[in-house]
Design an enzyme around this catalytic site. Structure first.
Site, PDB file in Angstrom:
ATOM      1  CG  ASP A   1      -2.131  -1.241   1.071  1.00 60.84           C
ATOM      2  OD1 ASP A   1      -2.124  -2.035  -0.079  1.00 60.84           O
ATOM      3  OD2 ASP A   1      -2.218  -1.511   1.860  1.00 60.84           O
TER       4      ASP A   1
ATOM      5  CE  LYS B   1      -4.239  -4.409   1.872  1.00 60.62           C
ATOM      6  NZ  LYS B   1      -4.459  -3.217   2.169  1.00 60.62           N
TER       7      LYS B   1
ATOM      8  CB  CYS C   1      -2.115  -2.545   5.334  1.00 63.21           C
ATOM      9  SG  CYS C   1      -3.377  -1.964   5.702  1.00 63.21           S
TER      10      CYS C   1
HETATM   11  C1  VGL Z   1      -4.617   0.851   5.910  1.00 66.49           C
HETATM   12  C2  VGL Z   1      -6.433   1.500   7.204  1.00 66.49           C
HETATM   13  C3  VGL Z   1      -7.512   1.409   6.206  1.00 66.49           C
HETATM   14  C4  VGL Z   1      -3.449   1.061   5.497  1.00 66.49           C
HETATM   15  C5  VGL Z   1      -5.774  -0.117   5.041  1.00 66.49           C
HETATM   16  O1  VGL Z   1      -2.796  -0.027   4.408  1.00 66.49           O
HETATM   17  O2  VGL Z   1      -2.425   0.747   6.802  1.00 66.49           O
HETATM   18  N1  VGL Z   1      -5.050   1.330   7.242  1.00 66.49           N
HETATM   19  N2  VGL Z   1      -6.746   1.083   5.055  1.00 66.49           N
END
Ligand code: VGL
Ligand code: ZN
Length: 196
Positions: free
Chosen positions: A8, A106, A151
């Site tokens: 991410d 995801k 994540c």
């Molecule tokens: C994430 C909160 C919501 C992350 C993704 O990538 O850590 N955190 N969605």
């Protein structure tokens, strides 16, 4: 054979983004500098529809940061972030994204969240990441990305449970809050994940 898994690294998680991780931008040069030393580099993208259940904006009378239970799963409510095909869901320009062999998406399902890059939070749907790594004869994975306390943490747990020798790279991860990041590193170590 080893793989680098980048979790991410997207504009919304960088300073100025809607769910910014402070100093998240510091990891980009570090990530760029190690990508060539892996057999395979893969990345995940948080990739939500606008009506995603993890957004506080999709719940009446609920605020960002509140914890609720949906379908028997704990859910933290987040600001809108990483809406698919938006600027916020793109990789930052500074990231050498042409060196990424494959991207796994995801959080694509509107009614369940997915912190791990391997499975959603109910472990119902796989992203295909584990099968891809196994088919590529990968036995060791190093993990970088955002955020350490969400994540990255759950991706490292799943990598370990899928029997990959798993390390999390300190210089290539940043967390949302100091306390939950400390706890995350401790939980990783206790499980047998190397923090290097
Ligand atoms: C994430 C909160 C919501 C992350 C993704 O990538 O850590 N955190 N969605
Ligand atoms: Zn998300």
């Amino acid at each position: 054979m080893n793989a680098l898994i980048l979790i991410d690294i997207q504009n919304d998680f960088l300073p100025g983004g809607s769910l910014e991780v402070s100093k998240g931008d510091e990891i980009i040069d570090n990530v760029n500098s190690i990508m060539d030393s892996y057999n395979i580099v893969v990345a995940t993208k948080d990739w939500h529809p606008k009506n995603h259940i993890s957004f506080a904006s999709n719940h009446k009378n609920k605020k960002t940061g509140q914890k609720i239970i949906i379908n028997n799963l704990d859910q933290i409510l987040w600001p809108d972030h990483c809406i698919k095909d938006s600027k916020g869901s793109e990789f930052p320009e500074k990231l050498d994204s042409h060196k990424i062999h494959k991207i796994f998406y995801k959080g694509v399902d509107s009614n369940i969240d997915s912190y791990s890059g391997f499975y959603d939070n109910g472990k119902i749907r796989s992203t295909g990441l584990s099968n891809f790594l196994k088919k590529s004869n990968i036995n060791q994975v190093d993990i970088g990305g955002l955020a350490t306390d969400y994540c990255v943490k759950y991706s490292s747990f799943d990598a370990f449970n899928e029997c990959f020798k798993t390390s999390v790279l300190r210089s290539c991860v940043r967390g949302i809050s100091v306390e939950t990041t400390e706890t995350a590193f401790k939980e990783m170590k206790d499980m047998g994940i190397s923090i290097i």
